[in-house]
Every structure is written in C-alpha cells, then in structure tokens.
Design a protein around this motif. Structure first.
Motif, PDB file in Angstrom:
ATOM      1  N   HIS A   1       0.839  -1.194   0.000  1.00 25.62           N
ATOM      2  CA  HIS A   1       0.000   0.000   0.000  1.00 25.62           C
ATOM      3  C   HIS A   1       0.874   1.244   0.000  1.00 25.62           C
ATOM      4  O   HIS A   1       1.988   1.238   0.514  1.00 25.62           O
ATOM      5  CB  HIS A   1      -0.916   0.019   1.226  1.00 25.62           C
ATOM      6  CG  HIS A   1      -1.795  -1.181   1.348  1.00 25.62           C
ATOM      7  ND1 HIS A   1      -2.958  -1.338   0.632  1.00 25.62           N
ATOM      8  CD2 HIS A   1      -1.668  -2.311   2.107  1.00 25.62           C
ATOM      9  CE1 HIS A   1      -3.521  -2.498   0.950  1.00 25.62           C
ATOM     10  NE2 HIS A   1      -2.748  -3.106   1.839  1.00 25.62           N
TER      11      HIS A   1
ATOM     12  N   ASP B   1      -5.520  -6.000   6.079  1.00 29.03           N
ATOM     13  CA  ASP B   1      -5.255  -7.131   5.173  1.00 29.03           C
ATOM     14  C   ASP B   1      -5.485  -8.464   5.867  1.00 29.03           C
ATOM     15  O   ASP B   1      -5.784  -9.463   5.215  1.00 29.03           O
ATOM     16  CB  ASP B   1      -3.819  -7.064   4.661  1.00 29.03           C
ATOM     17  CG  ASP B   1      -3.623  -5.949   3.643  1.00 29.03           C
ATOM     18  OD1 ASP B   1      -4.629  -5.484   3.076  1.00 29.03           O
ATOM     19  OD2 ASP B   1      -2.461  -5.542   3.423  1.00 29.03           O
TER      20      ASP B   1
ATOM     21  N   LYS C   1      -7.186  -9.894   2.693  1.00 28.86           N
ATOM     22  CA  LYS C   1      -6.151 -10.405   1.802  1.00 28.86           C
ATOM     23  C   LYS C   1      -5.558 -11.700   2.332  1.00 28.86           C
ATOM     24  O   LYS C   1      -5.295 -12.648   1.593  1.00 28.86           O
ATOM     25  CB  LYS C   1      -5.053  -9.349   1.649  1.00 28.86           C
ATOM     26  CG  LYS C   1      -3.933  -9.737   0.698  1.00 28.86           C
ATOM     27  CD  LYS C   1      -2.906  -8.606   0.605  1.00 28.86           C
ATOM     28  CE  LYS C   1      -1.747  -8.984  -0.309  1.00 28.86           C
ATOM     29  NZ  LYS C   1      -0.740  -7.880  -0.384  1.00 28.86           N
TER      30      LYS C   1
END
Length: 567
Positions: free
Chosen positions: A239, A262, A266
C-alpha cells in the motif's frame, strides 16, 4: 486439608513450574513470528535508531516496538542468543504469575489465590508463550499487572497503584497497540458496573493516567509519524500513502473487524466465529473444564439472585474473560495465541470454582468427576511423553531414558504417597505436567528443530565467517532463522546469477540457500560451486501425522541445500 502446609507446598510448586519453564529459553527460535521478531530485534540492536523499525532493511509496520526494544537491549547486554531474545518476555511472564496471585488475593483467601497462580503457570498457554515467544507474553504480563493495580487503587486510592497501572497499560499499548488499554478497560468496567461502583467509572484521576500513558507511547508515535506519515510515497505491505499512526491506533486492531486490515481480507485463514471456542480447550489445558464450570456457576448465581451486586465477590474474572473472548472472536483473522491474554482471568475462575465448589463444600460427586478427569489427563500426558520419547524421536540417549523414568516414577510416587482428595488428585497431575513439559523442552523440540534446516544453514554461515558475506535465497526457501542464526550483516537477496558474480568479483563469500530441485538450474548458470551442504527440512510449525511417524517421515521431508560459490 491442612491450609498452612498446602500454602507452603503451593508456593514451591509454582516456583518449580517457573524453573521448569526456563528450559524453553534455550529452544531455538521457531518460524514464523518468533524468528521474524528475533531478527528485527537483532537488526535494531546493531543501530542507534530506536524509533524506526526495519526488517531486512525494509520499513516494518505491523507490531508495536516494545518487544523489539527489550530484546534488542537484552542482545546488547548478553549477546545474541535465543535465550537473551526470550529473557525480557519471560520476566513479564513471571510478573503475570505474581499479578494473578495478587489480584485473586484481593477478593479471596491465600489458598485460592495461589491455586489461581498454579493454574496459570502450569497451563499449556504458559508453556507455549515462554517457548515460542511473541508480543503476547509481554501483553499478558502488562494487562494482568495493570488490572491488579487498578483493583488495588479502586479499594485504597493509593497514587502509587494508579501510577503503576498507568505504566502497565502504557507498556501494553507499546506491545499490542490500543488493545493494551481496551482490555483492562473492559475487565474493570464490567466489574465496576456489576458491583454498582459508579464512582470508579468516572474519576478525574483517569486523566492523570492518560497523561502517563501518553508520555510512554509518545516516542513510538513520533517514530511512526517520521517513518511513514511524512513519507506517503513509501510502499508498505503493498500500500502507498500509509499512515503509521492510523495503522497503529485503528487499522491493525479494529481494521480486523471492519475489514480495513489485510489480515482477514487479503490474508484469510478461514477461522470461523467459533474458532476460539474449541481452541480454548487446549490453550488452557488441563484446567479449561474448571473454567467452563466456573463460568456456568457464576451465570447461574447471577440469574438466580437477579443480578444482585452482592451475589458475587467480584466480576472482573468472569465478566472480563467473556468480554475479551467475544471481542477477540469478532476479528476476521484469528490465531490461537490471541487467547493468551484471557488466561489470567480463566485461572481465577477455575481456582474459585475448584476451591469453593469442590474443596470447601466437600462435594463427593464433583470430587469423583474430578478424579476421573484427572486420571484420564494423567494417563494421556504419560502416554504422550512415552510416545515422543520412544516412537517419534527414539534416539536412545541417556537423557531420554532419564526423562522416561522421571515421568513415570514421579506420577506413581505422588499417587502412592499422597493422602486426601487434594493430594491424591493434584500432585500426580502436577507431576505429569512437569514431566511432560520437560520432555517437550529437553527432548521433543531439540529433535524437532533439527529439521528446521535454515537454522543449520545459518549456523554454518556464522561459523565460517571471514568478513562480510552475501547470502542469496530462492522464493521457496527462505525464512528469518537464516538471518538470525547466520548473524548476517546484510539482508539476504533473491538469487540472481549476475549479482552472484558481482559479489564474487568484490571478494565476498557468497552463499545460496535453496531447495535441491533448484540445483540443476544453478549449475546451468555456469557458476562455480565450491561446496554443497544438504539438509532434511520440514515446516516444523505445521506438524502432521506423517512427519511424527518415523516410518512415513521421509516422504514429507524437503531437501534443502546451502551452496558456497567460488571463482
């Protein structure tokens, strides 16, 4: 039950458990977290920049820095060893044991408080968090300490207690982020509300506490702002325009609930909302059933007495445990060590139930149930010890045989030379736990980590050092124990034949840590291989039945190699 005699014995048993757990200080670092944190601490110890954290020379933004600061300081004092990395956290574990005893003793007698301390330091959590050391060990010590001191302050109003609690919370925030203040707030808040202690909820003295906490976290906040907020061009964890302050105060903790982090989006490990329900059964073994029974008894008492404030001596243990449990369960990403912070309060619940419902009331039915459960646990622990000693890693050494003799004989000795319910049911179980932990620390883990080949490769690099060296690795063969045990001055690099030639031309020793399957490609690159060292490797943090069985272990082992290049 002779209270005086047992209090003295309880103290000695607690000290014995603490001494036994020190054996975990000498177990090599385990991937992933402990090795990563050890490497961050090692890199930090080599610099004078304590407010900016790096890993392999890259900006690091994940965990707060207290754990790294303390381990780096320990490295500077004692040198770089696994035990010096774990030592600061172990001291916080001892603080947690003391805090559990003292916070329990505020509301209950000395016997109950010592049994709570015994349950805490003999639980599976105690063994795990003093062996595979992460940030959670410090958090547990700080939270337990701050809760104890705030309870003392709420009863006596001593400024020293308030200041001590403020320091504990500040350190907890430096180790775990805003959860360091939210956890104690949950625990004390639910206790004050239940006991109708409204004045303790809103007090001007809390402003002084917040000021002390702010002073403690300021250096970290300054470092985060300088390292990340002032540099929006940096790419951190994939990021850009990352605010270190926002990450610390929001994203890392609350973002796991909202989905901004995340971790849970993610990176999703598939943990359901009930993940901690079954996880607690083994993280607080063998006392988890006592905690569950204690919670049930407390809830029944509250309902039957219509939530009367006088129905319970305290509510910080049960209420705090349940609130923390529910808050942690709301996270989208869950791991077993998240539950460690609940263990001090689970210990209090279990001790109170054991003393008040089983010992004091002399409940024959419950005593028989406990006898059966403890007999099953003792048999399971003894069988597991024998399984690890003579089947999983049957090396036949004198130490293994001695551990086997101690494991079996101590249980039988405690059983046949004990009298009364307490001694007959607790001493053999305590002996079985001590023996099992010794088997794990002195036999199982040392053998298991022989299959962590990056540790071996790192030690070879460190032993053959003659100046600065460059270490390369391939994508499928890298972890942080290579850096830590190799004492690398420069971060390892992704393998590139051109870079290898360049390093050799500069006169540097050059290594490649990789898998055996990559060897033909390296040979095709035309590089001169001076030496090849082969290792059997296994991701030891993910044990499987095939690995534990000597007959099938070879089928799941990976081949790793350390290549030394030459001109």
């Amino acid at each position: 039950m002779n209270t005086e005699v047992n209090i003295r014995v309880l103290r000695r048993i607690i000290v014995a458990f603490v001494i036994i757990l020190t054996s975990g200080l000498f177990i090599p670092l385990i991937n992933v977290d402990a090795a990563q944190y050890g490497e961050i601490s090692r890199e930090l110890s080599r610099t004078s920049d304590w407010t900016h954290i790096f890993l392999r020379g890259q900006d690091y933004l994940d965990k707060p820095p207290l754990h790294f600061w303390l381990s780096a300081l320990s490295f500077r004092i004692f040198g770089i060893h696994e035990w010096s990395y774990k030592l600061p956290s172990f001291l916080f574990f001892i603080l947690a044991v003391h805090s559990v005893i003292r916070m329990t003793n505020i509301f209950y007698d000395r016997r109950t408080s010592l049994i709570a301390g015994l349950f805490f330091c003999s639980s599976a959590t105690a063994f795990l968090m003093t062996n595979d050391v992460r940030t959670d060990t410090i958090v547990v010590g700080c939270v337990a300490f701050s809760v104890w001191k705030l309870l003392e302050w709420s009863r006596g109003r001593a400024w020293t207690d308030l200041f001590a609690a403020s320091v504990g919370i500040g350190l907890a925030m430096l180790a775990k982020g805003p959860m360091g203040i939210i956890f104690p707030a949950f625990i004390l808040g639910v206790h004050f509300i239940f006991k109708r202690e409204w004045k303790n909820i809103f007090r001007w003295e809390y402003l002084v506490m917040l000021f002390v906490i702010a002073l403690l976290v300021f250096p970290m906040c300054k470092g985060l702002y300088e390292q990340f907020d002032l540099h929006p061009e940096k790419e951190v964890n994939g990021h850009q325009s990352v605010s270190g302050l926002r990450f610390y105060f929001w994203t890392q903790s609350f973002g796991r609930i909202t989905g901004e982090s995340d971790w849970g989006t993610k990176y999703d490990n598939g943990a359901t909302a009930f993940f901690f329900t079954h996880t607690f059964l083994w993280t607080f073994a063998p006392w988890c059933l006592l905690t569950i029974a204690g919670i049930g008894t407390t809830v029944f008492s509250i309902i039957s007495k219509r939530c009367s404030a006088s129905s319970l001596k305290e509510f910080f243990s049960t209420g705090g445990f349940l609130l923390l449990f529910l808050a942690l369960s709301a996270s989208r990403y869950k791991l077993p060590h998240y539950l460690y912070v609940t263990t001090p309060f689970a210990s209090v619940i279990a001790a109170v139930f054991f003393c008040e419902k089983i010992l004091e009331r002399n409940n024959i039915l419950l005593q028989r149930v406990i006898s059966v459960i403890h007999s099953i646990i003792i048999a399971a622990l003894t069988l597991c010890s024998m399984f690890l000693l003579f089947y999983v890693f049957p090396d036949g050494s004198f130490l293994s045989k001695a551990l086997a003799v101690v494991s079996v004989s101590s249980v039988f000795f405690c059983y046949y030379f004990s009298f009364g319910f307490w001694e007959k049911n607790m001493y053999p179980l305590i002996a079985a736990l001590m023996s099992f932990y010794l088997v794990l620390s002195l036999h199982f883990y040392p053998h298991l980590l022989q299959y962590s080949s990056s540790i071996k490769a790192g030690k070879i690099i460190a032993q053959n050092r003659k100046g600065r060296e460059t270490v390369f690795f391939t994508e499928d063969a890298t972890d942080y124990t290579l850096d830590f045990y190799g004492r690398l001055d420069d971060p390892p690099l992704i393998y590139d034949p051109a870079l290898v030639r360049n390093e050799l031309n500069n006169g540097k020793k050059t290594y490649l840590y990789t898998s055996m399957s990559e060897l033909p490609q390296v040979e095709n690159d035309g590089l001169t291989i001076k030496k090849i060292t082969e290792f059997d490797d296994f991701p030891v943090q993910f044990l499987t039945g095939k690995f534990l069985s000597p007959a099938s272990r070879g089928s799941v082992l990976r081949e790793r190699i350390l290549l030394e290049f030459g001109k």
